[in-house]
Structure formats: C-alpha cells, structure tokens
Design an enzyme around this catalytic site. Structure first.
Site, PDB file in Angstrom:
ATOM      1  N   GLU A   1      -9.389  -4.011  -3.686  1.00  0.00           N
ATOM      2  CA  GLU A   1      -8.109  -3.322  -3.538  1.00  0.00           C
ATOM      3  C   GLU A   1      -8.311  -1.810  -3.358  1.00  0.00           C
ATOM      4  OE1 GLU A   1      -4.570  -4.586  -3.654  1.00  0.00           O
ATOM      5  OE2 GLU A   1      -5.984  -5.953  -2.720  1.00  0.00           O
TER       6      GLU A   1
ATOM      7  N   HIS B   1      -7.979  -5.251   4.646  1.00  0.00           N
ATOM      8  CA  HIS B   1      -8.505  -6.502   4.092  1.00  0.00           C
ATOM      9  C   HIS B   1      -9.004  -7.411   5.214  1.00  0.00           C
ATOM     10  CE1 HIS B   1      -7.820  -6.244  -0.162  1.00  0.00           C
ATOM     11  NE2 HIS B   1      -6.510  -6.134  -0.082  1.00  0.00           N
TER      12      HIS B   1
ATOM     13  N   HIS C   1      -3.217  -1.233   4.558  1.00  0.00           N
ATOM     14  CA  HIS C   1      -3.975  -1.808   3.446  1.00  0.00           C
ATOM     15  C   HIS C   1      -4.356  -3.260   3.761  1.00  0.00           C
ATOM     16  CE1 HIS C   1      -4.542  -2.571  -1.048  1.00  0.00           C
ATOM     17  NE2 HIS C   1      -4.364  -3.806  -0.591  1.00  0.00           N
ATOM     18  N   GLU C   2      -3.375  -4.051   4.222  1.00  0.00           N
ATOM     19  CA  GLU C   2      -3.631  -5.467   4.521  1.00  0.00           C
ATOM     20  C   GLU C   2      -4.507  -5.640   5.750  1.00  0.00           C
ATOM     21  OE1 GLU C   2      -2.966  -7.623   2.299  1.00  0.00           O
ATOM     22  OE2 GLU C   2      -1.847  -6.162   1.100  1.00  0.00           O
TER      23      GLU C   2
END
Length: 378
Positions: free
Chosen positions: A192, A145, A141-142
């Site tokens: 997100e 980003h 997930h990060e």
C-alpha cells in the site's frame, strides 16, 4: 475498453501532468514492499499454495460477478472516472487499461484484483467522499498496484481469508492457512505504501493525496480537519507511550490489510519531499526494459539499508531499544575482532590507527563491520 492503448488516448488531464514513459514499478516501490514480498515467497508452503490456487481460483466467476452486479466504468457510465483511469494508465505508461467497476458499498474502499488480468473496483462510498484531485490519486494508486503485479497476491489473500473462516472448526486446519494469510497481510500493508507513491506520481498533487487519506480517516468534514495536525498525529503515534504501547501497535495492525492512515500520510509526505521523488519528476527513473537486469542482491541491500535506517531514526520506544541493542552488540563484536575496547580510549572514539601507526580519520568504516545495515535491521 480493455483494448485501449495510448495511440487512442483522446482524454487529457484537467491540468498538465508529467508522463513517465516506460517507468518500472521499481521507481516507486517501497523497500519494505520488496523485502516483505521476498519473505512471503520464501515462506514454507507458499509456492505450493500459490500454484494450486492460481489454477483453481474462479477468476471468470469473479469477472462475471462484477459485470452482473456492479457498474462498469466507461464513456457512458461514470465518464469522469473513465477519464481518470485512462489518464493514470497514460501517465504510468500502462498500455492495457484494466476494467474498472463501481460497487454499491457505503464503506470507502478500492481494490485491484485478478490473476490473468487486473480488475479495479471502487465503492460508491469512496466516489462520494473524494473530490476530483483526491480521486485521481486513488485511481493512480490502483493502477500502481496493476503495474506492480500486486493483483495476483491480493486475490489470493481475499480467497484464503474467506477459506480460513470456513475451515476454522478443523483442528490445525486453520493454522497453516492463517500463517500464509498473516504473511500476505504483512506484505500487502507494505504494498500500500508503494501504491500511495504511484498515486502521487499520477495525481502530482501532494496536498490532494494528503486530503484523500485524511478523509478516509475522518470522513467528509474537510473544513473541520487540518493536514498538518493530521500528520502530527502520525508523529505522536510513532513516538508516544512505552514498550507496552509498542507491542499494542503491533497487535493492532496484525489483522489489518492496510497500514494506519496517519502512518501512510507521513510515509507519503516524507517520500514526496525526497530526492528520489524529485529525480522521477525530472525524468530520471528505472525503466521496465532494464527490469530483467535488476540485481536481487541490490534489492536485498536496499531493503536492509531501509530497515536499518528506519530502526535508527524511529521514535518508537521498541525500535529505539532494538537500535540500541544492535548498536551495542555491533560495537562489542567489532571490538572482539579488532582487539579494541569499545567506548574507551582513542580506538573506541574512532581514533584507530592504520598500519603505519597514524590515526585513521574518524567517520571511516570497515565495509565488513558487523555494525552494518544488516545487523541493525535484523
């Protein structure tokens, strides 16, 4: 560590996972993420603030802060997280592995910040809460980003939020800042959803992604929770109540930087079962090398189509009302320009005739009809 490249990738995932060479962030970006970012960039004064803060934000100080008061992930410290980080960068083909830190904080959280180069920070509360597969999805997930370039806007959001608290006493001084903060929060909530998709592409285990979100909502009591029941909450949240509840939902989410956890889980499950996800897993996805040729118009059209579809299929009372109004207005406008009578006669039921007087087949639409995606999504 930041100089690691795939040529020196020595660690492999605990099980075989697909790698997406040259994947563009467009492959997993949620349409709402793109449209919210476009709206943010068009916000009056945002460009000025962005350029000013890009040169003023103490990024070196930020890096020194984490270096001095957190634990940097490496082969010697939190080695299992280091393996996950390198695996995630390998799978998403992010050549430069960003620094990652573990910060002492009982609140489960993770973030990707930085202006010139992204930094990933995870809290001890998160590390202690999640198992290996769940944590792998969070690390992915990060990294998502980082690949999408979200770190810059996230850093500015953190700075402006703190600044707004300091200047709250100045008449009108807080209003301009909070306008940008609210727009940034709206975009970040949508980003997100994109990063959740990136986490699934890295972990490639939808159940682990669901469990992780469920634990963030309810703590480390997995034996007391059920994924299907958790997803049922999202459905109840969306369609429950009346217009008053719809307004309260909006008010509840405004101060948050993240969407509600059940909503994130439902969105991710829907995407994991979609044809778009399957195509990526089959190796068919947009490539970074083609990003420069991407049409802004196509992005707008895709975003508009997404919002129109969201309004049309939503079970929320307010969204259903918006859809009904938009549909009724679109029908009246079409009748005005075509001379038909909306809802009556053959024309009102799709029985319009062509120039020869023969009935036009039902289901065909005028591409310029005001009842297109733009109307429903406005």
């Amino acid at each position: 560590m930041t100089d690691n490249s795939h040529a020196s990738h020595e660690h492999v995932p605990s099980r075989q996972r697909r790698r997406f060479v040259g994947i563009s962030s467009r492959a997993y970006e949620h349409p709402a993420d793109r449209s919210a970012l476009v709206a943010l960039r068009k916000l009056s004064g945002f460009d000025t603030v962005f350029k000013a803060l890009s040169g003023l934000l103490p990024e070196r100080s930020l890096r020194l802060l984490f270096l001095s008061d957190s634990v940097r992930v490496s082969d010697a410290q939190f080695a299992h997280l280091n393996d996950m980080l390198r695996d995630a960068c390998y799978i998403l083909d992010l050549e430069k592995v960003p620094p990652m830190y573990v910060n002492q904080d009982p609140q489960p959280n993770a973030m990707c910040i930085g202006l010139d180069e992204p930094i990933i920070v995870v809290t001890t509360g998160l590390v202690e809460l999640l198992d290996e597969e769940e944590m792998r999805a969070v690390v992915g997930h990060e990294v998502g980003h980082a690949l999408s370039g979200h770190a810059v806007y996230r850093t500015i959001l953190l700075f402006l939020t703190n600044l707004a608290l300091k200047v709250a006493w100045i008449p009108l001084g807080n209003v301009a800042i909070m306008t940008i903060v609210m727009a940034l929060r709206e975009w970040f909530r949508k980003s997100e959803l994109s990063a959740d998709r990136a986490g699934l592409l890295v972990g490639q285990d939808s159940q682990a992604s669901m469990r992780g979100l469920m634990k963030i909502a309810g703590g480390n009591h997995l034996h007391e929770m059920n994924v299907d029941a958790f997803l049922a909450q999202a459905d109840e949240y969306e369609k429950g109540g009346d217009l008053r509840d719809s307004v309260l939902k909006i008010l509840n989410v405004l101060p948050r930087s993240h969407p509600f956890t059940t909503v994130r889980a439902a969105e991710l499950k829907k995407w994991s079962e979609s044809r778009d996800y399957q195509r990526i897993m089959d190796g068919h996805y947009p490539r970074r090398e083609d990003d420069k040729d991407t049409s802004v118009t196509d992005s707008f059209r895709e975003s508009a189509s997404h919002y129109a579809d969201s309004v049309r299929t939503s079970k929320d009372p307010l969204m259903k009302l918006v859809g009904d109004i938009a549909g009724d207005l679109g029908g009246k406008l079409r009748d005005k320009f075509t001379g038909g009578s909306h809802g009556s006669g053959a024309a009102g039921k799709g029985g319009a005739t062509d120039d020869s007087g023969a009935p036009r087949q039902s289901g065909t639409e005028d591409p310029e009809s005001p009842q297109g995606p733009g109307t429903a999504g406005s």
